[in-house]
Design a protein around this motif. Structure first.
Motif, PDB file in Angstrom:
ATOM      1  N   GLU A   4       8.939 -31.991  -9.346  1.00 54.26           N
ATOM      2  CA  GLU A   4       8.404 -30.806  -8.679  1.00 54.26           C
ATOM      3  C   GLU A   4       7.878 -31.139  -7.296  1.00 54.26           C
ATOM      4  OE1 GLU A   4       4.718 -32.330 -10.812  1.00 54.26           O
ATOM      5  OE2 GLU A   4       6.862 -32.658 -10.754  1.00 54.26           O
ATOM      6  N   ALA A  61      15.425 -25.518 -18.885  1.00 51.51           N
ATOM      7  CA  ALA A  61      15.674 -26.612 -17.945  1.00 51.51           C
ATOM      8  C   ALA A  61      14.805 -27.823 -18.250  1.00 51.51           C
ATOM      9  CB  ALA A  61      15.349 -26.132 -16.533  1.00 51.51           C
ATOM     10  N   TYR A  66       6.316 -30.917 -18.280  1.00 51.70           N
ATOM     11  CA  TYR A  66       6.199 -29.735 -19.141  1.00 51.70           C
ATOM     12  C   TYR A  66       7.115 -29.790 -20.358  1.00 51.70           C
ATOM     13  CZ  TYR A  66       3.641 -27.479 -15.346  1.00 51.70           C
ATOM     14  OH  TYR A  66       2.701 -27.164 -14.391  1.00 51.70           O
ATOM     15  N   GLU A  86      12.926 -33.765 -19.527  1.00 50.29           N
ATOM     16  CA  GLU A  86      12.658 -34.007 -18.122  1.00 50.29           C
ATOM     17  C   GLU A  86      13.465 -35.236 -17.678  1.00 50.29           C
ATOM     18  OE1 GLU A  86       8.550 -35.338 -17.462  1.00 50.29           O
ATOM     19  OE2 GLU A  86       8.449 -35.661 -19.618  1.00 50.29           O
ATOM     20  N   GLN A 124      18.132 -36.268 -19.966  1.00 53.60           N
ATOM     21  CA  GLN A 124      18.475 -36.305 -18.542  1.00 53.60           C
ATOM     22  C   GLN A 124      18.046 -37.639 -17.943  1.00 53.60           C
ATOM     23  OE1 GLN A 124      16.540 -34.122 -15.126  1.00 53.60           O
ATOM     24  NE2 GLN A 124      18.370 -32.873 -15.363  1.00 53.60           N
ATOM     25  N   ASN A 254      20.986 -36.562 -13.451  1.00 54.04           N
ATOM     26  CA  ASN A 254      20.247 -35.824 -12.416  1.00 54.04           C
ATOM     27  C   ASN A 254      20.657 -36.296 -11.022  1.00 54.04           C
ATOM     28  OD1 ASN A 254      18.162 -35.208 -10.421  1.00 54.04           O
ATOM     29  ND2 ASN A 254      16.967 -34.424 -12.130  1.00 54.04           N
ATOM     30  N   HIS A 331      21.403 -26.042  -8.886  1.00 53.83           N
ATOM     31  CA  HIS A 331      20.189 -25.403  -8.375  1.00 53.83           C
ATOM     32  C   HIS A 331      20.516 -24.892  -6.975  1.00 53.83           C
ATOM     33  CE1 HIS A 331      15.644 -25.976  -7.218  1.00 53.83           C
ATOM     34  NE2 HIS A 331      16.088 -24.764  -6.951  1.00 53.83           N
ATOM     35  N   ARG A 333      19.160 -24.249  -4.331  1.00 50.66           N
ATOM     36  CA  ARG A 333      18.420 -24.666  -3.130  1.00 50.66           C
ATOM     37  C   ARG A 333      19.006 -26.000  -2.687  1.00 50.66           C
ATOM     38  NH1 ARG A 333      14.256 -22.552  -6.307  1.00 50.66           N
ATOM     39  NH2 ARG A 333      13.124 -20.872  -5.282  1.00 50.66           N
ATOM     40  N   SER A 363      20.846 -22.279 -11.431  1.00 51.96           N
ATOM     41  CA  SER A 363      19.392 -22.467 -11.478  1.00 51.96           C
ATOM     42  C   SER A 363      18.803 -21.995 -10.168  1.00 51.96           C
ATOM     43  CB  SER A 363      19.081 -23.948 -11.709  1.00 51.96           C
ATOM     44  OG  SER A 363      17.715 -24.213 -11.484  1.00 51.96           O
ATOM     45  N   GLY A 364      17.621 -21.401 -10.260  1.00 53.29           N
ATOM     46  CA  GLY A 364      16.901 -20.996  -9.058  1.00 53.29           C
ATOM     47  C   GLY A 364      16.441 -19.557  -9.109  1.00 53.29           C
ATOM     48  N   TRP A 367      12.835 -15.667 -12.749  1.00 57.11           N
ATOM     49  CA  TRP A 367      11.422 -15.369 -13.021  1.00 57.11           C
ATOM     50  C   TRP A 367      11.226 -14.404 -14.180  1.00 57.11           C
ATOM     51  CZ3 TRP A 367       8.757 -18.955 -10.864  1.00 57.11           C
ATOM     52  CH2 TRP A 367       9.183 -19.505  -9.649  1.00 57.11           C
ATOM     53  N   ALA A 387      13.779 -22.215 -15.643  1.00 59.70           N
ATOM     54  CA  ALA A 387      12.869 -23.316 -15.295  1.00 59.70           C
ATOM     55  C   ALA A 387      11.426 -22.810 -15.196  1.00 59.70           C
ATOM     56  CB  ALA A 387      13.351 -23.985 -14.016  1.00 59.70           C
ATOM     57  N   ARG A 388      10.934 -22.580 -13.974  1.00 63.49           N
ATOM     58  CA  ARG A 388       9.529 -22.183 -13.860  1.00 63.49           C
ATOM     59  C   ARG A 388       9.250 -20.873 -14.588  1.00 63.49           C
ATOM     60  NH1 ARG A 388       8.959 -22.956  -7.519  1.00 63.49           N
ATOM     61  NH2 ARG A 388      11.157 -22.382  -7.675  1.00 63.49           N
TER      62      ARG A 388
HETATM   63  C1  FMN Z   1       7.391 -28.837 -12.283  1.00 63.36           C
HETATM   64  C2  FMN Z   1       8.867 -28.980 -12.159  1.00 63.36           C
HETATM   65  C3  FMN Z   1       9.498 -30.058 -12.753  1.00 63.36           C
HETATM   66  C4  FMN Z   1      10.887 -30.172 -12.694  1.00 63.36           C
HETATM   67  N1  FMN Z   1      11.483 -31.219 -13.323  1.00 63.36           N
HETATM   68  C5  FMN Z   1      12.837 -31.275 -13.384  1.00 63.36           C
HETATM   69  C6  FMN Z   1      13.480 -32.289 -14.124  1.00 63.36           C
HETATM   70  O1  FMN Z   1      12.853 -33.200 -14.674  1.00 63.36           O
HETATM   71  N2  FMN Z   1      14.828 -32.247 -14.185  1.00 63.36           N
HETATM   72  C7  FMN Z   1      15.569 -31.269 -13.559  1.00 63.36           C
HETATM   73  O2  FMN Z   1      16.804 -31.242 -13.659  1.00 63.36           O
HETATM   74  N3  FMN Z   1      14.973 -30.321 -12.842  1.00 63.36           N
HETATM   75  C8  FMN Z   1      13.645 -30.294 -12.739  1.00 63.36           C
HETATM   76  N4  FMN Z   1      13.044 -29.299 -12.029  1.00 63.36           N
HETATM   77  C9  FMN Z   1      13.893 -28.283 -11.373  1.00 63.36           C
HETATM   78  C10 FMN Z   1      14.141 -27.089 -12.292  1.00 63.36           C
HETATM   79  O3  FMN Z   1      14.892 -27.451 -13.432  1.00 63.36           O
HETATM   80  C11 FMN Z   1      14.894 -25.950 -11.564  1.00 63.36           C
HETATM   81  O4  FMN Z   1      16.167 -26.411 -11.157  1.00 63.36           O
HETATM   82  C12 FMN Z   1      14.135 -25.461 -10.347  1.00 63.36           C
HETATM   83  O5  FMN Z   1      12.768 -25.264 -10.638  1.00 63.36           O
HETATM   84  C13 FMN Z   1      14.731 -24.137  -9.827  1.00 63.36           C
HETATM   85  O6  FMN Z   1      14.594 -23.097 -10.747  1.00 63.36           O
HETATM   86  P1  FMN Z   1      13.411 -22.004 -10.621  1.00 63.36           P
HETATM   87  O7  FMN Z   1      13.338 -21.598  -9.160  1.00 63.36           O
HETATM   88  O8  FMN Z   1      13.878 -20.878 -11.526  1.00 63.36           O
HETATM   89  O9  FMN Z   1      12.165 -22.660 -11.081  1.00 63.36           O
HETATM   90  C14 FMN Z   1      11.659 -29.191 -12.016  1.00 63.36           C
HETATM   91  C15 FMN Z   1      11.008 -28.131 -11.391  1.00 63.36           C
HETATM   92  C16 FMN Z   1       9.645 -28.019 -11.453  1.00 63.36           C
HETATM   93  C17 FMN Z   1       8.983 -26.859 -10.780  1.00 63.36           C
END
Ligand code: FMN
Length: 487
Positions: A4, A61, A66, A86, A124, A254, A331, A333, A363-364, A367, A387-388
């Motif tokens: 993150e 995700a 978390y 994770e 992962q 990853n 993702h 972004r 992904s991205g 909400w 994810a979030r």
């Molecule tokens: C706190 C946090 C931890 C994350 N850890 C990982 C991870 O370990 N592996 C991974 O592939 N993506 C990780 N991500 C990325 C998310 O899987 C996801 O691609 C990203 O948050 C975009 O989705 P969102 O905008 O819907 O949250 C993490 C994101 C956040 C915010």
């Protein structure tokens, strides 16, 4: 710090011109009806074919800090069909335990499969060296069936020949700290713990089991072939039988995490700027993992927005499918963007449109449950990585299942929220039971979940502040009694 970023921007919509008018309820109905792209069972048939049990077009995700067994089991109880651990650093996996001084990613004990209920599950992995990635992927899939040094021999097989070509036998010292940056430790008790969450987690294995399965085969590479590839092949074929049915179902590589490089080596998303290295990693992992275990890859849509980097992304993306990766999760972004600003569903749509025959997950900016179905329809992805949007919100999965059943999604009642808060705490405590101070650790760790769960409460700010102040199980219980009791 994990994958993150601390300066993430607050929830907001993705860039998806024209997508505002999409009707998520109608899309869900169409998917459920079997009319949508020939998904006769509400999902692209290639997905459950690769991973039995993955029966809906969404998953939880990997979320560093978390997505441990407790969070995953809660998500599954609400309808999530598939989860990803994770990101685990390859060297953490090879070292086999906690106390990995500079690791900024997940701890092994948080990522032990949580038994029968925690299936199917992807492990992962992330790292800098193809051999270490390959050996750690194999170790995860085999649940550490061989002694640790056998996996390290696979990773460092290039060290097994001296300049005259003679085989050099490894000693544990051969696998000592790399570059003085990593601290090698023995497997601590916490890392050995079985997940009491369901009682079946079993990784890594006990020392006794290691002795039984001890083998020296990987310390000597057959002559006349590349020592690295032949030992990987050898290891992969040896793994063909006998690994736990409660192991990981998939290996996810990853190539997305934006956290900075270690020393001058690339890892995670930084590989997107070095396509040759990224492809080498993908090849080594696919080679090492038994053919019947699907490999997948997590990518960002590019390293940055330059044409050169967009081309590099395409090279890596194409190479992954060509070498048999089951899917990529993209993702939307860039790596450079970290978590700042909106994701670009419009560009994700272009990636999918370039090769519509491929299974791609998106992904991205997911909400709400409506975003799940809107992303599918707007971008053409086969499914969505939540994810979030699912932290403190397992109901997003229930709502998605409701919509697939033709029902309007409903928010959780206070009683349901309390039930999940109690259950999540109980599962987390069980998983942490071998910690020195399980109550303290669990209470501290659960605060960040409580803060997110509070968003569903009518007095969210007040409840959020209460969760922030929690210091122990009694206080956690008091917050529940005072704010989550029937009135
Ligand atoms: C706190 C946090 C931890 C994350 N850890 C990982 C991870 O370990 N592996 C991974 O592939 N993506 C990780 N991500 C990325 C998310 O899987 C996801 O691609 C990203 O948050 C975009 O989705 P969102 O905008 O819907 O949250 C993490 C994101 C956040 C915010």
């Amino acid at each position: 710090m994990g994958c993150e970023s601390n300066n993430a921007t607050p929830p907001g919509p993705a860039i998806a011109p024209g997508g505002e008018s999409l009707d998520s309820m109608r899309i869900a109905e169409e998917i459920a009806s079997g009319r949508y792209r020939g998904w006769s069972r509400g999902v692209d048939p290639r997905i459950p074919e690769a991973v039995p049990g993955f029966d809906a077009p969404f998953f939880q995700a990997g979320l560093a800090g978390y997505s441990d067994a407790a969070m995953r089991i809660i998500a599954r109880r609400h309808g999530c069909p598939y989860c990803v651990t994770e990101a685990l650093l390859d060297r953490t996996l090879l070292a086999g335990g906690r106390g990995f001084g500079k690791a900024d990613l997940g701890e092994l004990h948080d990522n032990v499969p949580g038994g029968a209920e925690d299936q199917p599950l992807a492990v992962q992995i992330m790292g800098s060296d193809p051999r270490e990635m390959a050996a750690s992927a194999l170790k995860a899939i085999e649940q550490g069936k061989r002694p640790d040094r056998a996996y390290r021999a696979i990773a460092y097989a290039h060290l097994t020949h001296d300049p005259s070509g003679a085989v050099v036998r490894h000693t544990p010292e051969d696998f000592g700290p790399a570059d003085g940056e990593y601290e090698e430790v023995s497997c601590g008790e916490e890392a050995m713990c079985e997940s009491e969450a369901t009682g079946h987690g079993r990784w890594p294995m006990s020392e006794e089991q290691r002795e039984v399965t001890e083998t020296r085969r990987h310390e000597v590479a057959p002559s006349g072939s590349s020592p690295v590839l032949s030992s990987l092949r050898d290891a992969a074929s040896a793994a063909g039988s006998g690994f736990s049915s409660l192991s990981f179902s998939t290996v996810d590589v990853n190539l997305a995490c934006p956290v900075k490089k270690i020393k001058s080596k690339a890892r995670g998303g930084h590989w997107l700027a070095e396509p040759a290295g990224a492809i080498e990693i993908l090849e080594a992992v696919r080679e090492a993992v038994p053919a019947r275990i699907p490999c997948t890859v997590k990518l960002r849509r590019s390293y940055d927005d330059s044409p050169e980097m967009v081309e590099s992304f395409q090279r890596i993306f194409d190479a992954a499918y060509d070498m048999g990766y089951a899917w990529a999760t993209v993702h939307a972004r860039t790596v450079e963007q970290k978590y700042v600003g909106p994701s670009r569903w419009d560009l994700l749509r272009e990636i999918v449109a370039r090769r519509p025959d491929r299974v791609v997950f998106g992904s991205g900016d997911i909400w709400s449950v409506h975003d799940v179905f809107r992303m599918i329809a707007y971008t053409g992805v086969a499914g969505v990585s939540v994810a979030r949007g699912c932290i403190g919100n397992p109901w997003i999965f229930r709502q998605a299942r409701m919509m697939l059943a033709g029902q309007r999604p409903t928010p959780p009642t206070i009683a349901e929220q309390r039930g999940v808060l109690e259950e999540h705490y109980r599962l987390a405590l069980a998983a942490n039971r071998r910690m020195r101070h399980p109550d303290d650790y669990t209470s501290r760790n659960m605060r960040k979940f409580g803060i997110r769960f509070a968003e569903h409460h009518p007095e969210s700010e007040r409840v959020r502040l209460r969760f922030i102040a929690v210091k122990g199980i009694e206080e956690w219980q008091r917050v529940l009694d005072e704010h989550y009791s029937p009135r």
